[in-house]
Design an enzyme around this catalytic site. Structure first.
Site, PDB file in Angstrom:
ATOM      1  CG  ASP A  15      -1.774  -1.154   1.373  1.00 46.42           C
ATOM      2  OD1 ASP A  15      -2.120  -1.747   0.334  1.00 46.42           O
ATOM      3  OD2 ASP A  15      -2.124  -1.519   2.518  1.00 46.42           O
TER       4      ASP A  15
HETATM    5  C1  26A Z   1     -12.191  -6.319   1.863  1.00 44.56           C
HETATM    6  N1  26A Z   1     -10.926  -6.536   2.535  1.00 44.56           N
HETATM    7  C2  26A Z   1     -10.577  -7.912   2.793  1.00 44.56           C
HETATM    8  C3  26A Z   1     -10.096  -5.469   2.860  1.00 44.56           C
HETATM    9  C4  26A Z   1      -8.865  -5.615   3.535  1.00 44.56           C
HETATM   10  C5  26A Z   1      -8.076  -4.464   3.723  1.00 44.56           C
HETATM   11  N2  26A Z   1      -8.442  -3.263   3.291  1.00 44.56           N
HETATM   12  C6  26A Z   1      -9.626  -3.176   2.663  1.00 44.56           C
HETATM   13  N3  26A Z   1     -10.444  -4.237   2.455  1.00 44.56           N
HETATM   14  N4  26A Z   1      -8.207  -6.663   4.095  1.00 44.56           N
HETATM   15  C7  26A Z   1      -7.047  -6.185   4.593  1.00 44.56           C
HETATM   16  N5  26A Z   1      -6.976  -4.864   4.382  1.00 44.56           N
HETATM   17  C8  26A Z   1      -5.903  -3.937   4.758  1.00 44.56           C
HETATM   18  O1  26A Z   1      -4.781  -4.219   3.989  1.00 44.56           O
HETATM   19  C9  26A Z   1      -3.703  -3.586   4.634  1.00 44.56           C
HETATM   20  C10 26A Z   1      -2.423  -4.215   4.200  1.00 44.56           C
HETATM   21  O2  26A Z   1      -2.260  -4.128   2.833  1.00 44.56           O
HETATM   22  C11 26A Z   1      -5.459  -4.055   6.198  1.00 44.56           C
HETATM   23  O3  26A Z   1      -6.214  -3.205   7.011  1.00 44.56           O
HETATM   24  C12 26A Z   1      -3.979  -3.681   6.122  1.00 44.56           C
HETATM   25  O4  26A Z   1      -3.720  -2.442   6.735  1.00 44.56           O
END
Ligand code: 26A
Length: 358
Positions: free
Chosen positions: A313
């Site tokens: 990210d």
């Molecule tokens: C819909 N999902 C599964 C998610 C996520 C997400 N952010 C948005 N939607 N699942 C994990 N994360 C975020 O990814 C970051 C790491 O790349 C987590 O909150 C984490 O900070």
């Protein structure tokens, strides 16, 4: 809120609070909840007790998360304060207050849609083990986002003023209508739309939504496992990543005046960038570049790695921030790599403060 706030970048995604379990205790929870060591999933019924369980029984660290929100903070790291606005849906609770405070400190405008109680802000259990991270998310209020929020006067103004849009692929599990509204409007005005594939399950299970959005996307960012999942879903099986990138870059595009870039990161290995058409314009491959072009990553030693949560990210956000500054592609990738590395040296999806020069 001051009248002058006029962000150049608008990001949209699922605001989440991350609850991290350290690498010593992580393996126990991976086993207990049948989680893969390096994955990102939506919590199923069997995972639901994990949040209360880790809070009660493990050493946990709370950090601001949500993939696109992490990227918003990363873009903000390289830009003046209030250059980035972030849109997503939250509950009216402590978790939201925590996220909002972090955004404020890091110069990001929170343009949240706030759902009334009993809706709660989403959370992500981050189970660390070795250098891997397993993300298990309960979206809660995040999936209650409605397109009506885009027409709220302050939000509509941010969208009208911004020149760059960043959509988290994760948002496509529930928010394709809003994502399409934002992307179509932006691309019809010649603005830049960036999409992150976010996780293998997005191309795997939300391929229809992805294909609907893709024509309006100028920059597609993903990692090697997401690109492989896309290839699999698109019937390209074991096609080499470079060819997957080239194929994605060449697929149909609503704003034909701007080439599409496809950026595939590979952790500690080189980043690949394919363009539908090389040109001398900022943020694109030059006609003299190889297409796809390979950008080496400087490797960190084991002891420099704290945790890898959010590194992708931060890469994407750094790239986006540099792109908004009109930098060259090589510079944008370099800023992305630097922020990814800085993130790996921190606990959670964070960058060091006071700011390091990038
Ligand atoms: C819909 N999902 C599964 C998610 C996520 C997400 N952010 C948005 N939607 N699942 C994990 N994360 C975020 O990814 C970051 C790491 O790349 C987590 O909150 C984490 O900070």
């Amino acid at each position: 809120m001051s009248a002058q706030e006029s962000p150049i970048i608008v990001c949209i995604g699922n605001p989440l609070l991350d609850i991290q379990v350290n690498p010593q205790q992580g393996p126990k929870y991976l086993e207990k909840y049948e989680l893969k060591s390096n994955d990102a999933i939506l919590a199923e019924e069997k995972h639901m007790p994990i949040y209360d369980d880790i809070v009660a029984n493990a050493d946990v660290t709370y950090v601001a998360g949500g993939a696109a929100q992490n990227s918003a903070r990363a873009a903000s790291y390289v830009l003046p304060a209030k250059s980035v606005a972030y849109i997503g849906s939250v509950g009216d609770d402590d978790l939201k207050n925590t996220l909002q405070k972090v955004n404020e400190t890091e110069g990001v405008i929170s343009a949240y849609q706030v759902q009334p109680a009993p809706a709660r802000t989403g959370a992500c259990a981050v189970i660390l083990s070795g250098h891997d991270r397993s993300l298990c998310t309960t979206l809660r209020a995040a999936e209650m986002f409605t397109p009506s929020h885009l027409s709220e006067p302050t939000v509509a103004k941010y969208i009208a003023d911004a020149k760059f849009f960043y959509i988290g692929g994760f948002f496509l599990t529930h928010g394709v209508e809003s994502a399409l509204e934002v992307a179509k409007a932006a691309s019809s005005k010649g603005k830049t739309v960036v999409l992150n594939l976010s996780a293998p399950f997005i191309p795997q299970f939300f391929k229809v939504q992805l294909e609907e959005l893709l024509p309006h996307v100028d920059v597609l960012i993903g990692n090697e496992s997401e690109a492989a999942a896309y290839a699999e879903a698109a019937g390209m099986g074991s096609t080499p990543l470079a060819q997957v990138a080239t194929t994605l870059a060449a697929s149909s595009k609503s704003n034909a005046s701007r080439p599409r870039l496809v950026i595939i990161t590979q952790g500690a290995d080189s980043t690949l960038v394919a363009s539908s058409s090389a040109s001398a314009s900022p943020g694109n491959l030059k006609p003299t570049d190889e297409n796809p072009k390979t950008f080496p990553v400087s490797k960190l030693s084991d002891d420099q790695i704290v945790d890898t949560n959010g590194a992708g990210d931060m890469f994407a956000g750094g790239f986006l921030g540099a792109l908004a500054q009109g930098k060259s592609l090589d510079e944008c990738i370099e800023v992305g790599h630097k922020l990814g590395q800085l993130c790996v040296g921190q606990i959670g999806p964070k960058l060091p403060y006071p700011k390091v020069n990038v």
